[in-house]
Design a protein around this motif. Structure first.
Motif, PDB file in Angstrom:
ATOM      1  N   SER A  91      89.670  11.824  14.302  1.00 44.29           N
ATOM      2  CA  SER A  91      88.770  12.785  15.348  1.00 44.29           C
ATOM      3  C   SER A  91      87.155  12.673  15.707  1.00 44.29           C
ATOM      4  O   SER A  91      86.665  12.919  16.780  1.00 44.29           O
ATOM      5  N   ALA A  92      86.755  12.741  14.468  1.00 44.85           N
ATOM      6  CA  ALA A  92      85.516  12.397  14.476  1.00 44.85           C
ATOM      7  C   ALA A  92      84.551  11.397  14.727  1.00 44.85           C
ATOM      8  O   ALA A  92      83.921  11.052  15.424  1.00 44.85           O
ATOM      9  N   VAL A 148      84.777  11.864  17.564  1.00 42.69           N
ATOM     10  CA  VAL A 148      84.125  12.377  19.030  1.00 42.69           C
ATOM     11  C   VAL A 148      82.369  11.734  19.077  1.00 42.69           C
ATOM     12  O   VAL A 148      82.261  12.064  20.170  1.00 42.69           O
ATOM     13  N   SER A 149      81.890  11.058  18.107  1.00 41.09           N
ATOM     14  CA  SER A 149      80.887   9.894  18.174  1.00 41.09           C
ATOM     15  C   SER A 149      81.187   8.985  19.328  1.00 41.09           C
ATOM     16  O   SER A 149      80.233   8.733  19.524  1.00 41.09           O
ATOM     17  N   GLN A 155      82.630   9.199  21.773  1.00 44.68           N
ATOM     18  CA  GLN A 155      82.321  10.045  23.365  1.00 44.68           C
ATOM     19  C   GLN A 155      80.986  10.462  23.347  1.00 44.68           C
ATOM     20  O   GLN A 155      80.318  10.102  24.236  1.00 44.68           O
ATOM     21  N   SER A 156      80.628  10.629  22.474  1.00 46.49           N
ATOM     22  CA  SER A 156      79.373  11.092  21.999  1.00 46.49           C
ATOM     23  C   SER A 156      77.810   9.597  22.415  1.00 46.49           C
ATOM     24  O   SER A 156      76.910   9.923  23.360  1.00 46.49           O
ATOM     25  N   LEU A 199      85.205   3.804  21.590  1.00 42.96           N
ATOM     26  CA  LEU A 199      85.742   5.091  22.402  1.00 42.96           C
ATOM     27  C   LEU A 199      87.216   5.176  21.738  1.00 42.96           C
ATOM     28  O   LEU A 199      87.792   5.712  22.125  1.00 42.96           O
ATOM     29  N   GLU A 245      89.573   6.844  19.642  1.00 44.23           N
ATOM     30  CA  GLU A 245      91.136   7.037  19.901  1.00 44.23           C
ATOM     31  C   GLU A 245      92.132   6.603  20.400  1.00 44.23           C
ATOM     32  O   GLU A 245      93.956   7.892  19.926  1.00 44.23           O
TER      33      GLU A 245
END
Length: 516
Positions: free
Chosen positions: A144-145, A148-149, A151-152, A309, A313
């Protein structure tokens, strides 16, 4: 002095005493009834009655004690019998319970062991499932991290790509930059054609090929400026007015460009030839250098970030699914472990109950045995009391019999008429005394020759003959009786004393030896 000699002397003394008594009682004595002579009295009637009453009271008391002891013994016997019956019943119950509970205990123990094993296995599975769930949960958190990374990163790459796209789009739309025409051979001097490019600007556009399109606004002189080329390639003229146009050419980004120009001013100055000159266009188009590369890099970074990503995911979704399954497995294992714990507790309770039933039966048996022991002890005590009461009764009865056998001698005076009767009785008594003395001597001799001690258990009270009082007309105090001739009565007193002394000396040691 040896014991044999002592025994011989005792025997001799007893025989001598018996002979003396015989001689005494065989001697006929006739005395007149006098007031001073009276027979020896053994006891009085009142004393005998008192002894009998006392003995009878003891008998009555002992009889009552016997009755009471018999009642207590009967009650104790009944209690002991009841206790024995209860012990037998408790023993049978304990045996039956033990037989019944032994199987129950064994089954309960087996069930408890099986439940404990199942619980242990369930606990181990639960721990493993919980560990796996924790690991997958951590992996899920990590993925999940990572999402998020990623995605960032995508956001950043997208922003950069957007900036690059904006820069490229702006460059492609064209920008107006400063532009001057300088002399080719002297870049510091303005070209003669500069007057026709009064704006001193150029419009630069970035082409998809990476080259730039340069447009120079010709404000006037269109009628004179016939050709413009760059590196042998003619520029394009786009008329913007009667005497104006935009001159456009394509080139690589640079800071200056050498333009070839053809000027024809013969219309106004016929004597001037057509001029072919070079002018240096000073315009910086390198401002667009790297825009496309930056855009490409930004696009590539965006694409990579997007791919990362997507991968993150996908991984996150996979790990989340695994984590969900692990969590479900942990929950199921927890349920199994809980059920196993309940089963183990129930089995342990059943085992404890079975053991308690057996213990209760054994405790009841132990209690019954203790009660029986106590009842037996009470019975034994009652038996001892009864035996003691019977012994006391026997002793009291013996004492009563002895009291009843006491002889009461009544005082009386001798008369002439009773002399023959007295002599006859004395003869009988002497004969009896002789026999008794002989028997005593024989017994003494037997005792003397025996090595064991004989215990005297009872005393026999001899009943002497009662002397009846004879009727006499002579007053009791008138005369003293005279002794018949040829009897030796003058030695009678001395002989009597001697015989009694010898008899005493013979019997006393024998009795002393018996009671020793």
């Amino acid at each position: 002095m040896t014991s044999h000699v002592k025994n011989t002397l005792v025997t001799t003394a007893a025989i001598a005493g018996a002979l003396a008594a015989t001689t005494l009682f065989n001697t006929t004595t006739v005395k007149a009834d006098t007031t001073s002579s009276a027979p020896v009295t053994t006891t009085t009637s009142a004393t005998k009655d008192t002894a009998i009453a006392s003995a009878q009271a003891k008998v009555n008391s002992a009889s009552a004690a016997v009755v009471s002891a018999q009642a207590a013994y009967g009650s104790a016997s009944t209690a002991a019998s009841d206790a024995a019956a209860k012990t037998a019943a408790a023993s049978a119950s304990a045996a039956a319970t033990s037989a019944a509970t032994s199987s129950a205990v064994a089954n309960a123990q087996a069930a408890a062991d099986s439940a404990a094993t199942a619980k242990s296995t369930a606990d181990a599975n639960l721990a493993k499932a919980q560990s796996n769930a924790a690991a997958t949960s951590r992996a899920k958190s990590m993925t999940s991290a990572a999402v998020v990374s990623a995605q960032s990163a995508v956001a950043s790459a997208s922003a950069k790509a957007s900036d690059a796209d904006s820069a490229v789009a702006s460059a492609e739309a064209g920008q107006t930059v400063t532009a001057n025409l300088m002399k080719f051979d002297d870049p510091t001097q303005a070209s003669a054609a500069q007057q026709y490019f009064a704006t001193k600007t150029a419009i630069v556009k970035l082409l998809p090929s990476g080259q730039v399109q340069i447009t120079i606004p010709l404000t006037s002189g269109l009628k004179y400026l016939k050709e413009v080329s760059y590196n042998g390639v003619d520029a394009t003229f786009t008329k913007t007015g009667d005497d104006s146009a935009n001159i456009t050419f394509t080139a690589d980004p640079a800071t200056s460009y050498t333009l070839a120009m053809t000027m024809d001013i013969t219309s106004v100055m016929p004597f001037m030839p057509i001029m072919h000159e070079k002018a240096l266009l000073d315009v910086d188009t390198t401002i667009f250098n790297g825009l496309l590369a930056a855009k490409s890099a930004a696009d590539a970074a965006l694409t990579s970030a997007q791919a990362a990503l997507s991968t993150a995911e996908t991984n996150a979704a996979t790990v989340a699914q695994v984590a969900s399954k692990a969590a479900s497995a942990a929950t199921a294992a927890a349920t199994v472990a809980s059920d196993a714990a309940v089963a183990a507790t129930s089995a342990a309770t059943n085992l404890t109950s079975a053991q308690a039933a057996n213990s209760t039966a054994q405790a009841a048996l132990t209690s019954a045995q203790a009660a029986q022991s106590a009842a037996d002890a009470v019975l034994a005590a009652a038996k001892a009391n009864l035996d003691s009461a019977n012994a006391a009764l026997t002793s009291a009865q013996a004492e009563l019999k002895s009291a009843q056998n006491i002889v009461v001698v009544t005082p009386a005076s001798s008369t002439a008429s009773s002399a023959s009767s007295t002599a006859s009785s004395a003869g009988s008594a002497a004969s009896s005394a002789t026999n008794s003395a002989a028997s005593a001597a024989t017994a003494t001799s037997n005792v003397a020759s025996s090595t064991s001690t004989t215990t005297v258990t009872s005393a026999v009270v001899a009943t002497p003959a009662t002397t009846k009082k004879a009727t006499s007309s002579t007053p009791a105090s008138s005369t003293t009786a005279k002794t018949l001739p040829q009897t030796g009565n003058e030695n009678q007193s001395a002989l009597v004393a001697l015989g009694l002394a010898i008899l005493t000396l013979g019997i006393y040691p024998m009795m002393k030896r018996k009671h020793a």
